[in-house]
Motif scaffolding. Structure first.
Motif, short mmCIF file in Angstrom:
data_model
loop_
_atom_site.label_atom_id
_atom_site.label_comp_id
_atom_site.label_asym_id
_atom_site.label_seq_id
_atom_site.Cartn_x
_atom_site.Cartn_y
_atom_site.Cartn_z
N LYS A 43 0.83 -1.21 0.00
CA LYS A 43 0.00 0.00 0.00
C LYS A 43 0.86 1.26 0.00
CE LYS A 43 -4.07 -2.20 1.90
NZ LYS A 43 -5.02 -2.39 3.01
N LEU A 44 2.01 1.19 0.70
CA LEU A 44 2.93 2.33 0.67
C LEU A 44 3.48 2.53 -0.74
CD1 LEU A 44 4.61 4.57 1.97
CD2 LEU A 44 6.28 2.83 2.63
N GLN A 45 3.85 1.42 -1.37
CA GLN A 45 4.35 1.49 -2.75
C GLN A 45 3.30 2.14 -3.66
OE1 GLN A 45 4.66 -2.28 -4.85
NE2 GLN A 45 6.62 -1.66 -5.71
N ARG A 46 2.04 1.73 -3.49
CA ARG A 46 0.97 2.28 -4.32
C ARG A 46 0.72 3.76 -4.02
NH1 ARG A 46 -4.95 -0.29 -4.04
NH2 ARG A 46 -4.78 0.70 -2.01
N LEU A 47 0.77 4.14 -2.73
CA LEU A 47 0.60 5.55 -2.36
C LEU A 47 1.66 6.42 -3.02
CD1 LEU A 47 -1.00 7.48 -0.24
CD2 LEU A 47 1.04 7.20 1.16
N LEU A 48 2.91 5.96 -2.95
CA LEU A 48 4.00 6.73 -3.56
C LEU A 48 3.85 6.78 -5.08
CD1 LEU A 48 6.91 5.34 -1.34
CD2 LEU A 48 6.02 7.67 -1.29
N ASP A 49 3.48 5.65 -5.66
CA ASP A 49 3.32 5.60 -7.12
C ASP A 49 2.23 6.56 -7.59
OD1 ASP A 49 5.29 3.80 -7.70
OD2 ASP A 49 3.98 2.05 -7.78
N GLN A 50 1.14 6.60 -6.85
CA GLN A 50 -0.03 7.34 -7.33
C GLN A 50 -0.04 8.81 -6.91
OE1 GLN A 50 -3.43 5.07 -6.00
NE2 GLN A 50 -3.19 3.56 -7.62
N HIS A 51 0.63 9.15 -5.81
CA HIS A 51 0.45 10.50 -5.27
C HIS A 51 1.74 11.29 -5.07
CE1 HIS A 51 -3.83 9.78 -4.64
NE2 HIS A 51 -3.49 8.60 -4.20
N SER A 52 2.91 10.68 -5.36
CA SER A 52 4.14 11.47 -5.27
C SER A 52 4.65 11.74 -6.68
CB SER A 52 5.21 10.71 -4.47
OG SER A 52 5.87 9.77 -5.29
N LEU A 82 -4.40 3.17 3.40
CA LEU A 82 -3.27 4.04 3.72
C LEU A 82 -3.46 5.37 3.01
CD1 LEU A 82 -0.43 4.31 5.03
CD2 LEU A 82 0.52 3.44 2.88
N VAL A 83 -3.62 6.46 3.80
CA VAL A 83 -3.93 7.76 3.19
C VAL A 83 -2.79 8.77 3.32
CG1 VAL A 83 -6.42 7.44 3.46
CG2 VAL A 83 -5.13 8.58 5.28
N VAL A 97 16.43 14.87 8.88
CA VAL A 97 15.84 15.26 7.60
C VAL A 97 14.51 14.52 7.42
CG1 VAL A 97 16.19 15.45 5.10
CG2 VAL A 97 18.17 15.43 6.62
N LEU A 98 13.48 15.28 7.05
CA LEU A 98 12.19 14.67 6.75
C LEU A 98 12.15 14.26 5.28
CD1 LEU A 98 9.62 17.05 8.52
CD2 LEU A 98 10.99 15.18 9.50
N TRP A 99 11.52 13.12 5.04
CA TRP A 99 11.42 12.59 3.66
C TRP A 99 10.00 12.08 3.40
CZ3 TRP A 99 15.88 13.33 1.09
CH2 TRP A 99 17.08 13.30 1.80
N ASP A 100 9.64 12.08 2.12
CA ASP A 100 8.42 11.38 1.65
C ASP A 100 7.15 11.79 2.40
OD1 ASP A 100 9.95 9.95 -0.18
OD2 ASP A 100 10.29 8.29 1.21
N ILE A 101 7.01 13.06 2.73
CA ILE A 101 5.78 13.53 3.38
C ILE A 101 4.69 13.59 2.30
CG2 ILE A 101 4.70 15.36 4.74
CD1 ILE A 101 7.15 14.10 6.12
N LEU A 102 3.61 12.88 2.53
CA LEU A 102 2.65 12.69 1.45
C LEU A 102 1.27 12.35 1.99
CD1 LEU A 102 2.28 12.20 -1.66
CD2 LEU A 102 2.93 9.85 -1.22
N VAL A 103 0.25 12.99 1.43
CA VAL A 103 -1.14 12.64 1.74
C VAL A 103 -1.85 12.40 0.41
CG1 VAL A 103 -3.33 13.49 2.71
CG2 VAL A 103 -1.17 13.98 3.88
N SER A 104 -2.62 11.33 0.31
CA SER A 104 -3.26 11.03 -0.98
C SER A 104 -4.24 12.16 -1.32
CB SER A 104 -3.95 9.67 -0.97
OG SER A 104 -5.01 9.67 -0.06
N THR A 105 -4.38 12.39 -2.61
CA THR A 105 -5.05 13.61 -3.09
C THR A 105 -6.41 13.84 -2.44
OG1 THR A 105 -3.94 13.15 -5.18
CG2 THR A 105 -5.61 14.87 -5.21
#
Ligand SMILES: CC(C)(COP(=O)(O)OP(=O)(O)OC[C@H]1O[C@@H](n2cnc3c(N)ncnc32)[C@H](O)[C@@H]1OP(=O)(O)O)[C@@H](O)C(=O)NCCC(=O)NCCS
Length: 162
Positions: A43-52, A82-83, A97-105
């Motif tokens: 689900k993390l892989q999909r979140l990054l693929d779709q929203h980053s 996973l949102v 360092v902060l990385w990959d901060i992301l919320v699905s659209t």
């Protein structure tokens, strides 16, 4: 893995999970809320693929390696969905360092991003660190709301090994 709180907004009830360094439950067992197996790494892989824009096409093996190199990660869940996500690397004392901060659209603008960043900053791994850095192209205003400042005296350099 520790379930830390529920984030409430007008139309959502989101659970934040704070993962210790390595995020073992997510990496090895695919755990989500209530320690329930839910293919969370996929689900993390999909979140990054779709929203980053910066982390598309990363393999699960490489995702495991980057979680392993992180001192803390935070995932945000609506039920088994996973949102949102964020993680940090740090020496534990001086710099983080902060990385990959992301919320699905669909879930943006409901306070989830701020909760993720606050949870990272107050985690035991970061709470005593002197300075926290991040890189962003378009979201500076979001981080300013959380107290971050532009580093006018510094420039970012990078070495590409692709
Ligand atoms: C940036 C991001 C993580 C914010 O998460 P979020 O859950 O939508 O943010 P919140 O709901 O907690 O906060 C919303 C506030 O941040 C502000 N904000 C959100 N994105 C912003 C941006 N790109 N620039 C300026 N302000 C921004 C909103 O205007 C809002 O302000 P308000 O509370 O005064 O109305 C999310 O929009 C996102 O995932 N964006 C795409 C990926 C990305 O760019 N990530 C950052 C990588 S460094």
């Amino acid at each position: 893995m520790k379930i830390v709180e529920n984030t409430r907004s007008i139309e959502s009830k989101v659970t934040l999970i704070c993962h210790c360094g390595g995020a073992t439950g997510m990496c090895l067992l695919g755990l989500g809320p209530s320690f329930y197996p839910t293919r969370s790494l996929w689900k993390l892989q999909r979140l990054l693929d779709q929203h980053s824009s910066w982390a598309i096409g990363r393999s699960k093996l490489k995702l495991k390696l980057k979680l392993d190199a992180s001192v803390v990660s935070v995932s945000a869940w609506y039920g088994s969905k996973l949102v949102g996500f964020g993680r940090a690397s740090s020496d534990g004392v001086f710099r983080a360092v902060l990385w990959d901060i992301l919320v699905s659209t669909h879930w943006q603008g409901k306070g989830i991003g701020k909760q993720i960043v606050k949870k990272l900053l107050t985690s035991p791994s970061l709470e005593n660190v002197e300075k926290v850095y991040l890189m962003t192209t378009k979201s500076g205003g979001f981080y300013q709301q959380l107290g971050f400042k532009y580093a006018d005296t510094q420039k970012m350099l990078f070495l590409s090994k692709d």
